[in-house]
Design a protein around this motif. Structure first.
Motif, PDB file in Angstrom:
ATOM      1  N   VAL A 242      44.181  36.507  38.879  1.00 46.65           N
ATOM      2  CA  VAL A 242      43.354  36.809  40.047  1.00 46.65           C
ATOM      3  C   VAL A 242      43.860  38.103  40.671  1.00 46.65           C
ATOM      4  N   VAL A 243      42.957  38.953  41.115  1.00 43.16           N
ATOM      5  CA  VAL A 243      43.326  40.234  41.730  1.00 43.16           C
ATOM      6  C   VAL A 243      42.892  40.222  43.189  1.00 43.16           C
ATOM      7  N   LEU A 244      43.866  40.472  44.066  1.00 44.58           N
ATOM      8  CA  LEU A 244      43.633  40.454  45.517  1.00 44.58           C
ATOM      9  C   LEU A 244      44.011  41.809  46.101  1.00 44.58           C
ATOM     10  N   PRO A 245      43.059  42.729  46.225  1.00 40.64           N
ATOM     11  CA  PRO A 245      43.366  44.026  46.847  1.00 40.64           C
ATOM     12  C   PRO A 245      43.739  43.841  48.317  1.00 40.64           C
ATOM     13  N   ARG A 246      44.752  44.529  48.745  1.00 42.41           N
ATOM     14  CA  ARG A 246      45.234  44.363  50.113  1.00 42.41           C
ATOM     15  C   ARG A 246      44.295  44.981  51.138  1.00 42.41           C
ATOM     16  N   ALA A 247      43.662  46.069  50.802  1.00 43.70           N
ATOM     17  CA  ALA A 247      42.982  46.863  51.828  1.00 43.70           C
ATOM     18  C   ALA A 247      41.676  46.250  52.313  1.00 43.70           C
ATOM     19  N   THR A 248      40.982  45.483  51.475  1.00 43.35           N
ATOM     20  CA  THR A 248      39.602  45.146  51.805  1.00 43.35           C
ATOM     21  C   THR A 248      39.326  43.663  52.005  1.00 43.35           C
ATOM     22  N   GLY A 249      40.136  42.790  51.445  1.00 44.06           N
ATOM     23  CA  GLY A 249      39.834  41.364  51.495  1.00 44.06           C
ATOM     24  C   GLY A 249      38.880  40.909  50.422  1.00 44.06           C
ATOM     25  N   HIS A 250      38.423  41.835  49.545  1.00 45.44           N
ATOM     26  CA  HIS A 250      37.616  41.450  48.400  1.00 45.44           C
ATOM     27  C   HIS A 250      38.537  40.983  47.279  1.00 45.44           C
ATOM     28  N   TYR A 251      37.948  40.577  46.148  1.00 43.08           N
ATOM     29  CA  TYR A 251      38.777  39.991  45.089  1.00 43.08           C
ATOM     30  C   TYR A 251      38.053  40.063  43.762  1.00 43.08           C
ATOM     31  N   LEU A 252      38.834  39.842  42.695  1.00 46.49           N
ATOM     32  CA  LEU A 252      38.316  39.721  41.345  1.00 46.49           C
ATOM     33  C   LEU A 252      38.948  38.480  40.729  1.00 46.49           C
ATOM     34  N   VAL A 253      38.112  37.606  40.168  1.00 48.69           N
ATOM     35  CA  VAL A 253      38.600  36.346  39.614  1.00 48.69           C
ATOM     36  C   VAL A 253      38.097  36.202  38.182  1.00 48.69           C
ATOM     37  N   PRO A 254      38.968  36.356  37.191  1.00 47.29           N
ATOM     38  CA  PRO A 254      38.560  36.208  35.795  1.00 47.29           C
ATOM     39  C   PRO A 254      38.483  34.738  35.385  1.00 47.29           C
ATOM     40  N   PHE A 255      37.535  34.437  34.509  1.00 46.47           N
ATOM     41  CA  PHE A 255      37.399  33.117  33.898  1.00 46.47           C
ATOM     42  C   PHE A 255      37.285  33.287  32.391  1.00 46.47           C
ATOM     43  N   ASP A 256      37.264  32.169  31.689  1.00 51.68           N
ATOM     44  CA  ASP A 256      37.049  32.213  30.246  1.00 51.68           C
ATOM     45  C   ASP A 256      35.684  32.824  29.941  1.00 51.68           C
ATOM     46  N   GLY A 257      35.524  33.240  28.672  1.00 50.37           N
ATOM     47  CA  GLY A 257      34.218  33.725  28.230  1.00 50.37           C
ATOM     48  C   GLY A 257      33.874  35.113  28.712  1.00 50.37           C
ATOM     49  N   SER A 258      34.889  35.962  28.944  1.00 49.21           N
ATOM     50  CA  SER A 258      34.676  37.362  29.361  1.00 49.21           C
ATOM     51  C   SER A 258      34.016  37.483  30.723  1.00 49.21           C
ATOM     52  N   ARG A 259      34.085  36.430  31.537  1.00 50.98           N
ATOM     53  CA  ARG A 259      33.436  36.429  32.849  1.00 50.98           C
ATOM     54  C   ARG A 259      34.428  36.834  33.942  1.00 50.98           C
ATOM     55  N   ILE A 260      33.979  37.699  34.820  1.00 52.66           N
ATOM     56  CA  ILE A 260      34.781  38.104  35.981  1.00 52.66           C
ATOM     57  C   ILE A 260      33.908  37.982  37.217  1.00 52.66           C
ATOM     58  N   VAL A 261      34.430  37.306  38.220  1.00 57.33           N
ATOM     59  CA  VAL A 261      33.726  37.100  39.479  1.00 57.33           C
ATOM     60  C   VAL A 261      34.247  38.110  40.500  1.00 57.33           C
ATOM     61  N   ALA A 262      33.343  38.827  41.138  1.00 61.56           N
ATOM     62  CA  ALA A 262      33.707  39.832  42.144  1.00 61.56           C
ATOM     63  C   ALA A 262      33.078  39.455  43.473  1.00 61.56           C
ATOM     64  N   GLY A 263      33.884  39.476  44.494  1.00 62.40           N
ATOM     65  CA  GLY A 263      33.322  39.116  45.796  1.00 62.40           C
ATOM     66  C   GLY A 263      34.188  39.600  46.926  1.00 62.40           C
ATOM     67  N   ALA A 264      33.776  39.231  48.049  1.00 58.43           N
ATOM     68  CA  ALA A 264      32.456  38.722  48.399  1.00 58.43           C
ATOM     69  C   ALA A 264      32.154  39.237  49.792  1.00 58.43           C
ATOM     70  N   THR A 265      30.886  39.200  50.164  1.00 56.69           N
ATOM     71  CA  THR A 265      30.541  39.573  51.534  1.00 56.69           C
ATOM     72  C   THR A 265      30.911  38.435  52.481  1.00 56.69           C
ATOM     73  N   ARG A 266      31.092  38.759  53.738  1.00 56.66           N
ATOM     74  CA  ARG A 266      31.325  37.765  54.786  1.00 56.66           C
ATOM     75  C   ARG A 266      30.385  38.127  55.936  1.00 56.66           C
ATOM     76  N   GLU A 267      29.206  37.516  55.905  1.00 54.61           N
ATOM     77  CA  GLU A 267      28.123  37.922  56.794  1.00 54.61           C
ATOM     78  C   GLU A 267      27.838  36.835  57.822  1.00 54.61           C
ATOM     79  N   ALA A 268      28.137  37.146  59.070  1.00 51.37           N
ATOM     80  CA  ALA A 268      27.832  36.230  60.167  1.00 51.37           C
ATOM     81  C   ALA A 268      26.435  36.514  60.708  1.00 51.37           C
ATOM     82  N   GLY A 269      25.848  35.493  61.336  1.00 55.25           N
ATOM     83  CA  GLY A 269      24.568  35.672  62.001  1.00 55.25           C
ATOM     84  C   GLY A 269      23.372  35.711  61.078  1.00 55.25           C
ATOM     85  N   THR A 270      23.533  35.297  59.826  1.00 53.40           N
ATOM     86  CA  THR A 270      22.413  35.322  58.891  1.00 53.40           C
ATOM     87  C   THR A 270      21.626  34.024  58.894  1.00 53.40           C
TER      88      THR A 270
END
Length: 368
Positions: A242-270
């Motif tokens: 798992v990759v946790l960049p310090r500056a932004t609070g976003h992230y990258l989460v690898p899984f099996d099958g060449s899949r990588i999850v990138a996120g995420a927005t944090r949207e209030a008031g929607t």
């Protein structure tokens, strides 16, 4: 005794499974609502590097992470496979030495308390790139060996399967609470009245509308999160950290099958606006490619949208309400739902069946 659980996300599924294991007759009511948080969550289990200074939050987050090996072991023993859980480690990226050493000290201080972090190492740029090849040049990292990821949807489904094997009755539909005088006496699901000695509410962002008719107000609101799933053809990503960049609070989460999850927005008031927006998609991809330009050629698979149940502060809403009697709330986990959720479900099951969770729950008062 009979326990009714409302909510079929990770918390509700865990509560039902545990309550049945404690000998209760359990009914779980849930409904498929767009934006359910469990299916959209990234699945990061790594609270130790968090910037949150709230010690009560950290205590339950660390308990949630510590509980995973026992939970996964129990489900595996019951025959479940492919839960998407693996302790792949986590890389907390830092672009300068001062920040790197500050993060390192923070994690080590927490390890001296109750945190089971495993090894905590400082990595140079070549080591970071060896572990996560798409990363941009120049990053060093703190590696936390115990950092893990989990597929929330698969884990929830496994808990529901095993709950059924333990005799839990499942109902699909809109639930309402039943109240007689000063006590909750069960639930009604699409006209079917189900009596219960205790009710666990784990309805996520929809908890306020469920609780208001029985006179209980919880300060939970939906926070929209847009999360992008990518495929990196030819890459064996199953053991990437798992990759946790310090500056932004976003992230990258690898899984099996060449899949990588990138996120995420944090949207209030929607509210419950379940849309992928141009701005949200642009934000997630911009942040992901700034950290890992090697993902530029990845295939976009899907973008998921979930509504995190955010409470009045970072601590979950967890415990019995002062009135009406017989009501337990397990909600408001915000962005740490998949870290804390299975453990919180266990606590809720103990409370509903008259057990002692071994924890002072006053900091997590559901109606605070």
């Amino acid at each position: 005794m009979r326990v009714a659980v409302v909510g079929s996300g990770i918390v509700g599924a865990s509560a039902a499974w545990h309550a049945a294991g404690l000998g209760a007759d359990v009914v779980l009511a849930g409904r498929a609502a767009p934006g359910e948080a469990t299916a959209a969550g990234a699945g990061i289990v790594c609270p130790w590097a968090s910037e949150h200074d709230d010690l009560d939050w950290f205590h339950v987050a660390a308990e949630g992470a510590r509980y995973y090996p026992e939970l996964i072991g129990g489900l595996t023993e019951a025959g479940e496979r492919g839960l998407g859980h693996r302790a792949v480690g986590a890389l907390v990226l830092a672009a300068d030495d001062a920040d790197l050493h500050r993060v390192h000290r923070r994690v080590l201080e927490r390890r001296r308390g109750t945190a089971d972090t495993g090894d905590v190492d400082l990595l140079g740029e070549p080591e970071v790139r060896a572990l996560f090849p798409p990363v941009a040049p120049g990053f060093r990292a703190v590696r936390i060996a115990a950092g893990a990821r989990v597929d929330g949807g698969r884990l929830r489904d496994a808990l529901l399967r095993q709950a059924r094997y333990r005799g839990v009755g499942l109902r699909s539909g809109r639930a309402a609470l039943l109240r007689t005088a000063g006590r909750v006496t069960g639930i009604e699901v699409d006209g079917e009245r189900i009596t219960a000695d205790a009710v666990v509410v784990a309805a996520g962002a929809w908890a306020p509308e469920l609780l208001a008719p029985v006179g209980v107000t919880v300060r939970v609101a939906p926070q929209r999160g847009q999360i992008v799933h990518l495929s990196l053809p030819g890459a064996d990503t199953g053991n990437w950290p798992v990759v946790l960049p310090r500056a932004t609070g976003h992230y990258l989460v690898p899984f099996d099958g060449s899949r990588i999850v990138a996120g995420a927005t944090r949207e209030a008031g929607t509210g419950f606006d379940h849309r992928v927006t141009a701005a949200g998609l642009a934000e997630v991809l911009t942040e992901a490619l700034a950290v890992a330009p090697g993902l530029a050629g990845a295939t976009h698979l899907e973008t998921r949208v979930g509504f995190r149940p955010v409470g009045p502060d970072v601590r979950p809403l967890l415990g019995r309400v002062p009135g009406p009697e017989g009501l337990v709330v397990a909600d408001g986990l915000g962005p740490t739902g998949l870290t804390v959720g299975p453990w919180a479900g266990r606590v809720a099951a103990l409370l509903a069946t008259g057990g002692d969770p071994g924890l002072d729950l006053s900091p997590y008062d559901p109606v605070r």
